[in-house]
Design a protein around this motif. Structure first.
Motif, PDB file in Angstrom:
ATOM      1  N   ASP A   1       0.864  -1.176   0.000  1.00 43.84           N
ATOM      2  CA  ASP A   1       0.000   0.000   0.000  1.00 43.84           C
ATOM      3  C   ASP A   1       0.901   1.226   0.000  1.00 43.84           C
ATOM      4  O   ASP A   1       1.560   1.525   0.998  1.00 43.84           O
ATOM      5  N   VAL A   2       0.936   1.919  -1.126  1.00 43.41           N
ATOM      6  CA  VAL A   2       1.857   3.041  -1.317  1.00 43.41           C
ATOM      7  C   VAL A   2       1.079   4.350  -1.241  1.00 43.41           C
ATOM      8  O   VAL A   2       0.061   4.521  -1.912  1.00 43.41           O
ATOM      9  N   ALA A   3       1.555   5.263  -0.427  1.00 40.10           N
ATOM     10  CA  ALA A   3       0.909   6.569  -0.312  1.00 40.10           C
ATOM     11  C   ALA A   3       0.932   7.277  -1.661  1.00 40.10           C
ATOM     12  O   ALA A   3       1.972   7.340  -2.324  1.00 40.10           O
ATOM     13  N   PRO A   4      -0.207   7.819  -2.112  1.00 39.69           N
ATOM     14  CA  PRO A   4      -0.233   8.493  -3.411  1.00 39.69           C
ATOM     15  C   PRO A   4       0.517   9.817  -3.436  1.00 39.69           C
ATOM     16  O   PRO A   4       0.962  10.260  -4.496  1.00 39.69           O
ATOM     17  N   VAL A   5       0.675  10.447  -2.279  1.00 41.07           N
ATOM     18  CA  VAL A   5       1.436  11.695  -2.187  1.00 41.07           C
ATOM     19  C   VAL A   5       2.863  11.357  -1.767  1.00 41.07           C
ATOM     20  O   VAL A   5       3.071  10.607  -0.814  1.00 41.07           O
ATOM     21  N   PRO A   6       3.880  11.860  -2.475  1.00 37.22           N
ATOM     22  CA  PRO A   6       5.266  11.553  -2.103  1.00 37.22           C
ATOM     23  C   PRO A   6       5.589  12.016  -0.686  1.00 37.22           C
ATOM     24  O   PRO A   6       5.485  13.202  -0.376  1.00 37.22           O
ATOM     25  N   VAL A   7       5.960  11.072   0.154  1.00 32.23           N
ATOM     26  CA  VAL A   7       6.357  11.350   1.530  1.00 32.23           C
ATOM     27  C   VAL A   7       7.512  10.425   1.886  1.00 32.23           C
ATOM     28  O   VAL A   7       7.805   9.464   1.176  1.00 32.23           O
ATOM     29  N   ARG A   8       8.150  10.710   2.991  1.00 36.60           N
ATOM     30  CA  ARG A   8       9.194   9.821   3.496  1.00 36.60           C
ATOM     31  C   ARG A   8       8.547   8.500   3.928  1.00 36.60           C
ATOM     32  O   ARG A   8       7.473   8.477   4.501  1.00 36.60           O
ATOM     33  N   GLN A   9       9.227   7.384   3.631  1.00 39.88           N
ATOM     34  CA  GLN A   9       8.715   6.043   3.952  1.00 39.88           C
ATOM     35  C   GLN A   9       7.281   5.893   3.433  1.00 39.88           C
ATOM     36  O   GLN A   9       6.319   5.856   4.184  1.00 39.88           O
ATOM     37  N   ARG A  10       7.189   5.781   2.133  1.00 40.15           N
ATOM     38  CA  ARG A  10       5.907   5.880   1.427  1.00 40.15           C
ATOM     39  C   ARG A  10       5.021   4.635   1.566  1.00 40.15           C
ATOM     40  O   ARG A  10       3.820   4.706   1.317  1.00 40.15           O
ATOM     41  N   ILE A  11       5.606   3.500   1.939  1.00 44.10           N
ATOM     42  CA  ILE A  11       4.817   2.286   2.118  1.00 44.10           C
ATOM     43  C   ILE A  11       4.015   2.391   3.414  1.00 44.10           C
ATOM     44  O   ILE A  11       4.584   2.431   4.506  1.00 44.10           O
ATOM     45  N   ARG A  12       2.693   2.422   3.306  1.00 47.64           N
ATOM     46  CA  ARG A  12       1.838   2.577   4.483  1.00 47.64           C
ATOM     47  C   ARG A  12       1.480   1.232   5.109  1.00 47.64           C
ATOM     48  O   ARG A  12       1.181   1.155   6.302  1.00 47.64           O
ATOM     49  N   ALA A  13       1.481   0.173   4.309  1.00 51.94           N
ATOM     50  CA  ALA A  13       1.143  -1.164   4.814  1.00 51.94           C
ATOM     51  C   ALA A  13       1.574  -2.195   3.785  1.00 51.94           C
ATOM     52  O   ALA A  13       1.751  -1.881   2.600  1.00 51.94           O
ATOM     53  N   ARG A  14       1.752  -3.418   4.259  1.00 55.43           N
ATOM     54  CA  ARG A  14       1.998  -4.559   3.375  1.00 55.43           C
ATOM     55  C   ARG A  14       1.028  -5.675   3.737  1.00 55.43           C
ATOM     56  O   ARG A  14       0.734  -5.891   4.921  1.00 55.43           O
ATOM     57  N   LEU A  15       0.559  -6.364   2.717  1.00 52.65           N
ATOM     58  CA  LEU A  15      -0.389  -7.455   2.907  1.00 52.65           C
ATOM     59  C   LEU A  15       0.200  -8.721   2.321  1.00 52.65           C
ATOM     60  O   LEU A  15       0.649  -8.735   1.175  1.00 52.65           O
ATOM     61  N   TRP A  16       0.218  -9.789   3.136  1.00 52.09           N
ATOM     62  CA  TRP A  16       0.674 -11.097   2.672  1.00 52.09           C
ATOM     63  C   TRP A  16      -0.479 -12.096   2.720  1.00 52.09           C
ATOM     64  O   TRP A  16      -1.178 -12.207   3.743  1.00 52.09           O
ATOM     65  N   LEU A  17      -0.674 -12.819   1.633  1.00 47.90           N
ATOM     66  CA  LEU A  17      -1.663 -13.888   1.571  1.00 47.90           C
ATOM     67  C   LEU A  17      -0.937 -15.186   1.246  1.00 47.90           C
ATOM     68  O   LEU A  17      -0.269 -15.292   0.215  1.00 47.90           O
TER      69      LEU A  17
END
Length: 240
Positions: free
Chosen positions: A80-96
């Motif tokens: 889950d990548v933040a649409p606005v460029p920010v530091r540490q842009r990955i907001r979450a990761r999902l594993w299935l």
């Protein structure tokens, strides 16, 4: 993170997982020791299964169908990548983790284990809860909404900082909209060598974009009645 603003109600882990799945444009698949990246190749079923368009001559197609049915055969990862460029842009990761079966010319993935990792930590989601959950109603519109706010209404973002506790704005270098869902707006507070996130709650949840517009106006009105606060920005490394 280090910020002290109280966190308001937000999406549960299952709903957040389904939102990540609904909006991710790419996924990484690990099966039989090999890892492959697919872009724009997946769709999601109503109960959270993943339909994947894979070339029939691919190693994944063969590995998925040769494994014993019902046994975990692959892991799918979504970011889950933040649409606005920010530091540490990955907001979450999902594993299935789960198994594939053939569905026409595509592969159908059924999860047997669902893990969501956010900055606050990882959580294992119950399969029934995951299957029953639905994405946040604003999830598919979030990217356009946030980029519009950041690009066209920086004055509104500045105004909303009046609702943030002063200690959270110490040595700030930049404030940007990080996320929005039906429950509230999250701002990213960046400093020279650190950052934190502050959540601004809506007075009631927003179920669509028109309701979100009203909720945002309510926040801005609330901010307008707060004491004006000049942000004492510190120059960040590399800023001009």
């Amino acid at each position: 993170m280090g910020d002290t603003q109280d966190w308001a109600a937000g999406p549960g882990a299952a709903e957040r997982a389904r939102s990540v799945l609904a909006t991710a444009w790419s996924c990484a698949v690990t099966a039989d020791g090999a890892r492959e990246e697919y872009v724009g190749a997946h769709t999601v079923t109503g109960d959270g299964g993943v339909l994947l368009d894979v070339p029939e001559d691919s190693a994944l197609f063969a590995a998925a169908l040769c494994a014993p049915r019902g046994e975990p055969t692959a892991v799918l990862e979504f970011a889950d990548v933040a649409p606005v460029p920010v530091r540490q842009r990955i907001r979450a990761r999902l594993w299935l983790a789960g198994w594939f079966s053939r569905r026409g010319a595509r592969l159908l993935f059924r999860p047997t284990r669902v893990v969501l990792r956010r900055p606050s930590g990882a959580v294992l989601i119950e399969l029934e809860e995951y299957a029953a959950a639905r994405p946040d109603p604003l999830a598919t519109a979030e990217a356009q909404l946030l980029t519009h706010i950041a690009d066209s209404h920086p004055d509104a973002v500045e105004r909303l900082t009046r609702l943030v506790r002063p200690e959270s704005l110490h040595a700030v270098t930049r404030v940007a909209p990080l996320a929005v869902d039906r429950h509230g707006l999250t701002l990213r507070i960046e400093r020279t060598r650190a950052h934190g996130d502050v959540r601004l709650a809506f007075h009631t949840p927003a179920d669509d974009v028109s309701q979100l517009t009203e909720r945002m106006h309510a926040l801005l009105t609330q901010a307008g009645s707060a004491c004006p606060r000049a942000l004492q920005r510190h120059r960040a490394d590399g800023d001009r």
